[in-house]
Design a protein around this motif. Sequence first.
Motif, PDB file in Angstrom:
ATOM      1  N   GLN A  61       0.798  -1.225   0.000  1.00 51.52           N
ATOM      2  CA  GLN A  61       0.000   0.000   0.000  1.00 51.52           C
ATOM      3  C   GLN A  61       0.833   1.278   0.000  1.00 51.52           C
ATOM      4  N   GLU A 101     -10.824   7.536  -1.198  1.00 55.01           N
ATOM      5  CA  GLU A 101     -10.486   6.129  -0.981  1.00 55.01           C
ATOM      6  C   GLU A 101     -11.653   5.162  -1.126  1.00 55.01           C
ATOM      7  N   THR A 102     -12.820   5.493  -0.594  1.00 52.79           N
ATOM      8  CA  THR A 102     -13.924   4.531  -0.616  1.00 52.79           C
ATOM      9  C   THR A 102     -14.923   4.825  -1.735  1.00 52.79           C
ATOM     10  N   ARG A 122     -14.745  11.222   9.170  1.00 49.68           N
ATOM     11  CA  ARG A 122     -13.454  10.571   9.371  1.00 49.68           C
ATOM     12  C   ARG A 122     -13.704   9.152   9.844  1.00 49.68           C
ATOM     13  N   GLY A 123     -12.767   8.291   9.560  1.00 50.75           N
ATOM     14  CA  GLY A 123     -12.882   6.911  10.032  1.00 50.75           C
ATOM     15  C   GLY A 123     -12.653   5.934   8.899  1.00 50.75           C
ATOM     16  N   ARG A 124     -12.603   4.673   9.272  1.00 54.41           N
ATOM     17  CA  ARG A 124     -12.343   3.615   8.302  1.00 54.41           C
ATOM     18  C   ARG A 124     -13.649   2.908   7.970  1.00 54.41           C
ATOM     19  N   LYS A 126     -17.151   3.290   4.761  1.00 51.46           N
ATOM     20  CA  LYS A 126     -17.574   3.869   3.483  1.00 51.46           C
ATOM     21  C   LYS A 126     -17.966   5.321   3.725  1.00 51.46           C
ATOM     22  N   ARG A 127     -17.173   6.259   3.184  1.00 56.23           N
ATOM     23  CA  ARG A 127     -17.422   7.675   3.430  1.00 56.23           C
ATOM     24  C   ARG A 127     -17.411   8.515   2.163  1.00 56.23           C
TER      25      ARG A 127
END
Length: 185
Positions: A61, A101-102, A122-124, A126-127
Motif C-alpha cells: 500500500q 479512498e472509498t 473521518r474513520g475507516r 464507506k465515506r
Amino acid sequence: MTLPSRLRLIASRMAEDIATAMREDPAARSRLEVALAYPGIHAIWSHRIAHRLWQRSPALQPLARIISQFARFATGIEIHPGAVIGRRFFIDHGMGVVIGETAIVGDDVLMYHQVTLGGRARGRFKRHPTVGDRVLLGAGAKIIGAITIGDDAKIGANALVVKDVAPGTVVVGIPSKVHEGDVIA
C-alpha cells in the motif's frame, strides 16, 4: 492467467480507454495523441497499477500511494488507490479532480475537471460516493459523503450534491436540486 493472456487483456483495456476518449472528446484527433497527451488517460492507467498493489497486500500500500501521488503530480488528478473505478471511465481535462479512498465509480462515466468525490466523515468506513453507470459529472461538481448517484444521472457544473440522486435524474445548483431538462457540463 498466463502472462501473454494477461498482457493481451491489459492492451485491450488500454485500447478501450483510448477509444472511449476518442468517442467522448470531440477535440481528440488521433489515438496516438490521446495515448501520449491526455492526463485523464494517464491518471486512469496509473490508478489501475496502484489499485492492484493496494488490493494485493498491505505491505504494498505505501508503494500504491507513491504511484498515486506521482500520478497526481504529473496529471493534476488525484485518485486514491483504494477507489474502485469501472471500465470506459473518461476524465476530460482533469485538472483538480479528486476521488477519495472509498469512492466507487461505475462503467461509462464521463467526468469533467475539478470534480470531487469526497468524504464528509473521518474513520475507516464507506465515506465517499458511489457513482452508477453512464453518469455525467459536470465541471466543478462536488459529490460529498457516502451517497449514491444512480445510473444515467447528470450532475450539473458546480453542483454540490450531498444526498442520493435517483437514476436518470438531472441535478444542478448549490445545494443541488432536481432539474427537468439537459445539463451543460
